[in-house]
Structures are given as C-alpha cells and as structure tokens.
Design a protein around this motif. Structure first.
Motif, PDB file in Angstrom:
ATOM      1  N   TYR A 191       5.997  97.105 -11.328  1.00 58.97           N
ATOM      2  CA  TYR A 191       6.516  98.320 -10.702  1.00 58.97           C
ATOM      3  C   TYR A 191       5.380  99.312 -10.513  1.00 58.97           C
ATOM      4  O   TYR A 191       4.311  99.193 -11.113  1.00 58.97           O
ATOM      5  CB  TYR A 191       7.646  98.951 -11.529  1.00 58.97           C
ATOM      6  CG  TYR A 191       7.216  99.571 -12.841  1.00 58.97           C
ATOM      7  CD1 TYR A 191       6.634 100.835 -12.897  1.00 58.97           C
ATOM      8  CD2 TYR A 191       7.413  98.891 -14.043  1.00 58.97           C
ATOM      9  CE1 TYR A 191       6.245 101.401 -14.097  1.00 58.97           C
ATOM     10  CE2 TYR A 191       7.033  99.448 -15.255  1.00 58.97           C
ATOM     11  CZ  TYR A 191       6.450 100.704 -15.270  1.00 58.97           C
ATOM     12  OH  TYR A 191       6.063 101.262 -16.463  1.00 58.97           O
ATOM     13  N   ARG A 192       5.637 100.309  -9.664  1.00 60.31           N
ATOM     14  CA  ARG A 192       4.691 101.404  -9.445  1.00 60.31           C
ATOM     15  C   ARG A 192       5.489 102.670  -9.185  1.00 60.31           C
ATOM     16  O   ARG A 192       6.468 102.650  -8.440  1.00 60.31           O
ATOM     17  CB  ARG A 192       3.772 101.109  -8.263  1.00 60.31           C
ATOM     18  CG  ARG A 192       2.698 102.180  -8.046  1.00 60.31           C
ATOM     19  CD  ARG A 192       1.836 101.864  -6.854  1.00 60.31           C
ATOM     20  NE  ARG A 192       1.279 100.509  -6.941  1.00 60.31           N
ATOM     21  CZ  ARG A 192       0.426 100.013  -6.066  1.00 60.31           C
ATOM     22  NH1 ARG A 192       0.046 100.742  -5.036  1.00 60.31           N
ATOM     23  NH2 ARG A 192      -0.027  98.788  -6.203  1.00 60.31           N
ATOM     24  N   ASP A 193       5.085 103.776  -9.816  1.00 58.92           N
ATOM     25  CA  ASP A 193       5.796 105.030  -9.594  1.00 58.92           C
ATOM     26  C   ASP A 193       4.874 106.206  -9.893  1.00 58.92           C
ATOM     27  O   ASP A 193       3.717 106.031 -10.278  1.00 58.92           O
ATOM     28  CB  ASP A 193       7.075 105.101 -10.440  1.00 58.92           C
ATOM     29  CG  ASP A 193       6.805 105.108 -11.953  1.00 58.92           C
ATOM     30  OD1 ASP A 193       5.625 105.235 -12.360  1.00 58.92           O
ATOM     31  OD2 ASP A 193       7.768 104.996 -12.733  1.00 58.92           O
ATOM     32  N   THR A 233       1.163 102.150 -12.720  1.00 54.03           N
ATOM     33  CA  THR A 233       1.364 100.797 -12.194  1.00 54.03           C
ATOM     34  C   THR A 233       1.414  99.814 -13.353  1.00 54.03           C
ATOM     35  O   THR A 233       0.516  99.802 -14.199  1.00 54.03           O
ATOM     36  CB  THR A 233       0.220 100.392 -11.245  1.00 54.03           C
ATOM     37  OG1 THR A 233       0.144 101.330 -10.165  1.00 54.03           O
ATOM     38  CG2 THR A 233       0.447  98.992 -10.692  1.00 54.03           C
TER      39      THR A 233
END
Length: 272
Positions: A136-138, A161
């Motif tokens: 995931y990436r945020d 990340t």
C-alpha cells in the motif's frame, strides 16, 4: 513454516556420499588414552558435525535435499543415535538444516546476506537480485515520536509505502518507507514500488550522506506474519533506519522486518 514448493524429487532421501574416513565407529569405540568413553563420543560428534557442515557448505548436499533418517545415519557412520541427534541439533543451531515433524530433516535454503555499508546497503543490500511487491501507499500525519525523528512540522503529512521484498522468489522482509513530502513528491512511484530505495532516491536527485541503523529482535504481528508467510509470534529482526542528505536533512525513515531464518547481517569493522 515449511515451504510448499519443495518438489518430491528434492525430498528423496539420499545415502550421504562421503570419503571412506567418514566411518566414525573407530573413534566412538576407541577412547583416547587417559580419557573416558565420553571424549571419544565427543570426538565422533565433532567429526560428523564438521563432515556434514562441509558437505552442505560446498553444495554437495544441496538446499532442499532430505537427509537420511537418524537410524540410517547411525548405521552409515557407525555412531549412536544420541550422537546423531546432537549433531543434528548443532547443525540446526547453525541454520544449516531444518527439521519438519512428519516430513524429515532437510538442508536449509541459504540466507540472504546484507552488508552494512551506506548508502550501498540501500542499493545492493543482498548478493542476489531483489524484487519488490507494493502492499500500500498513502499520506499520513506521523505521531509525535516519528515527527521528531523526521524533523517535520506538526500536522505535516509524510509519504508512507509498504512493500514486500523477495530474493530468489522467497519473501525475506517487509519494508515500510516514510519520506518527507518534498522527497516523496520527487521520487518516481514506479521506482519506489519495484526497486531498491537508494535507486529511487538517487533518480530523484536525493544524495544520501549518512545513515543510522538500529537492530532489534521482535516477534511478528499478524500483519507482518501474513506478508512473510509465517505464524504470528515468529522471531524477526527489525531494522530501523534514518538517512540524511549533505545538508543534514532527514530524507527517509524506514522500518524493515526481516525473517530471521532467511537473512544474515554482516558487519565489517576496521581500525581507525
């Protein structure tokens, strides 16, 4: 946890091919002058341990090969079952073999070796080529402790990340990379998702001048366990790293969770 991809052909039990001197019965049956039978047993134990370790390290006993049953090794080498069990215990502690209840004893897969130099370790941290899978990436607002470590302002977001690293098709670590907004905005998303962090930083014009790494043994939580295919509570090595550029600005803060059974860390110390 046992690997599921071991083929039946690799699990065939071999007769261990050894030099003629590998018959250790003469040692076990002949105590040394002035010493009891225990010293002879210890000598057989050490000689058999050294013999099997040499065969494994040389590749003559390849990773994934199943060793003979204890009773067969007793017969082949002319030693007691107690000696064989002590030898296998020692080889297991040296991470040269793995034992699986109901399946047998196998030559262990080699570990990934990491060098501790910087910034090289961010670019080529393993002798074998690595591949990555992004989880995931945020963007998120770090807690007080992380904000202090990254020297970012209150309420300032940082890029986060998470990805799994593979070597030889096997998962070896989970990495959670935190980048300040200025750095995260400059880094190419594809490079960050699929390659070493150092390559992505260099391509964005970020030069790492120094880094500090900390090593802590931890037990895996459910999230890391699922990504690394291990039971919860499995021992991992947590590597926490901060890197600075030439202007002493923090450019990355990374948490790496390494499988203890698939990684080894090499630190070379030289005199000042």
């Amino acid at each position: 946890m046992a690997d599921d991809d071991a083929s039946s052909s690799r699990e065939q039990t071999p007769q261990i091919s050894t030099p003629s001197t590998a018959d250790l019965s003469h040692i076990a049956a002949s105590p040394r002058p002035g010493r009891g039978a225990g010293s002879a047993t210890q000598a057989a134990h050490m000689e058999l341990t050294g013999l099997l370790a040499a065969l494994i390290n040389s590749g003559e006993l390849a990773p994934g090969v199943r060793l003979p049953a204890e009773r067969d090794m007793c017969k082949q080498f002319g030693v007691s079952r107690t000696t064989v069990r002590h030898v296998l215990d020692r080889l297991e502690r040296q991470n040269l073999i793995t034992r699986h209840v109901g399946r047998g004893t196998f030559v262990a897969e080699p570990k990934t070796v990491h060098t501790m130099s910087m910034p090289e370790s961010m670019v080529t941290s393993a002798e074998e080529a690595s591949t990555y899978r992004e989880v995931y990436r945020d963007m998120h607002v770090p807690n007080d402790r992380m904000r202090e470590l990254m020297t970012v302002d209150e309420d300032e977001e940082v890029s986060r990340t998470a990805r799994v690293r593979f070597v030889g098709g096997r998962s070896v670590s989970v990495e959670v990379v935190h980048l300040p907004t200025a750095v995260g905005g400059a880094v190419d998303d594809e490079l960050l998702a699929t390659g070493p962090l150092g390559v992505a930083l260099a391509a964005a014009g970020v030069e790492v001048a120094r880094a500090r790494q900390r090593y802590d043994p931890v037990l895996s939580a459910p999230w890391e366990s699922d990504l690394l295919d291990v039971p919860p509570g499995t021992p991992l090595m947590l590597v926490t790293r901060r890197s600075w550029d030439h202007e002493d600005r923090v450019v990355e803060y990374t948490l790496e969770y390494h499988r203890a059974d698939r990684n080894s860390f090499l630190i070379e110390v030289t005199a000042l």
